[in-house]
Enzyme design. Structure first.
Site, mmCIF file in Angstrom:
data_model
loop_
_atom_site.group_PDB
_atom_site.id
_atom_site.type_symbol
_atom_site.label_atom_id
_atom_site.label_comp_id
_atom_site.label_asym_id
_atom_site.label_seq_id
_atom_site.Cartn_x
_atom_site.Cartn_y
_atom_site.Cartn_z
ATOM 1 C CE LYS A 17 -3.747 2.447 2.233
ATOM 2 N NZ LYS A 17 -4.130 3.117 1.022
ATOM 3 C CG ASN A 21 -0.611 5.446 0.500
ATOM 4 O OD1 ASN A 21 -1.463 5.325 -0.354
ATOM 5 N ND2 ASN A 21 -0.806 5.097 1.747
ATOM 6 C CG ASN A 25 -1.264 9.769 -1.536
ATOM 7 O OD1 ASN A 25 -1.963 9.130 -2.320
ATOM 8 N ND2 ASN A 25 -1.552 9.873 -0.265
ATOM 9 C CB SER A 85 -5.400 11.651 1.519
ATOM 10 O OG SER A 85 -4.140 11.000 1.526
ATOM 11 C CD GLU A 97 -2.483 12.130 4.471
ATOM 12 O OE1 GLU A 97 -2.089 11.440 3.506
ATOM 13 O OE2 GLU A 97 -3.637 12.087 4.896
#
Length: 135
Positions: A17, A21, A25, A85, A97
């Protein structure tokens, strides 16, 4: 439901995962493109795949069983305008993040794994976040 029977499987799921990300992202936050655009554009897929290869190398150095960047790219394929996100945070002028990317880079340094693309994404994302107040 995702059933994980062993700690090794948990690490495999988490690192696979993470491959997605730390690539899409941050590329989306820097380009302001959604996943529909990024997954259908050759240059963004190439960059994402290269970043995934670096993340994979870190996972493998930890002894984690990792999928190939090509297979991980296929998992991320979409024609829908999904906003990762990190891009949502940028649009809403919230802190992005970036800690997870920085942590993976630090782990790579300890393991002596080169991560030039991830390091570049981290620096550019930090600068992008710092500049949000001027937008």
């Amino acid at each position: 439901a995702l059933l994980i029977e062993t700690p090794a499987e948990l690490w495999t799921v988490m690192f696979n995962k993470l491959m997605g990300n730390v690539s899409y992202n941050f590329i989306s936050a820097l380009t302001l493109c959604d996943m529909g655009v990024l997954s259908s554009t050759a240059v963004s897929r190439k960059l994402a795949g290269d970043v995934m290869a670096e993340a994979r190398a870190v996972g493998q150095a930890c002894g984690v069983s990792m999928m190939s960047p090509e297979d991980r790219l296929k998992m991320s394929d979409t024609k829908h305008p999904v906003r990762p996100s990190t891009l949502q945070d940028l649009i809403r002028k919230r802190p992005m993040e970036i800690d997870i990317l920085n942590a993976l880079i630090e782990l790579a340094q300890v393991l002596k794994v080169d991560t030039p693309r991830m390091t570049t994404l981290a620096v550019l994302t930090q600068l992008r976040g710092d500049a949000v107040c001027y937008l």
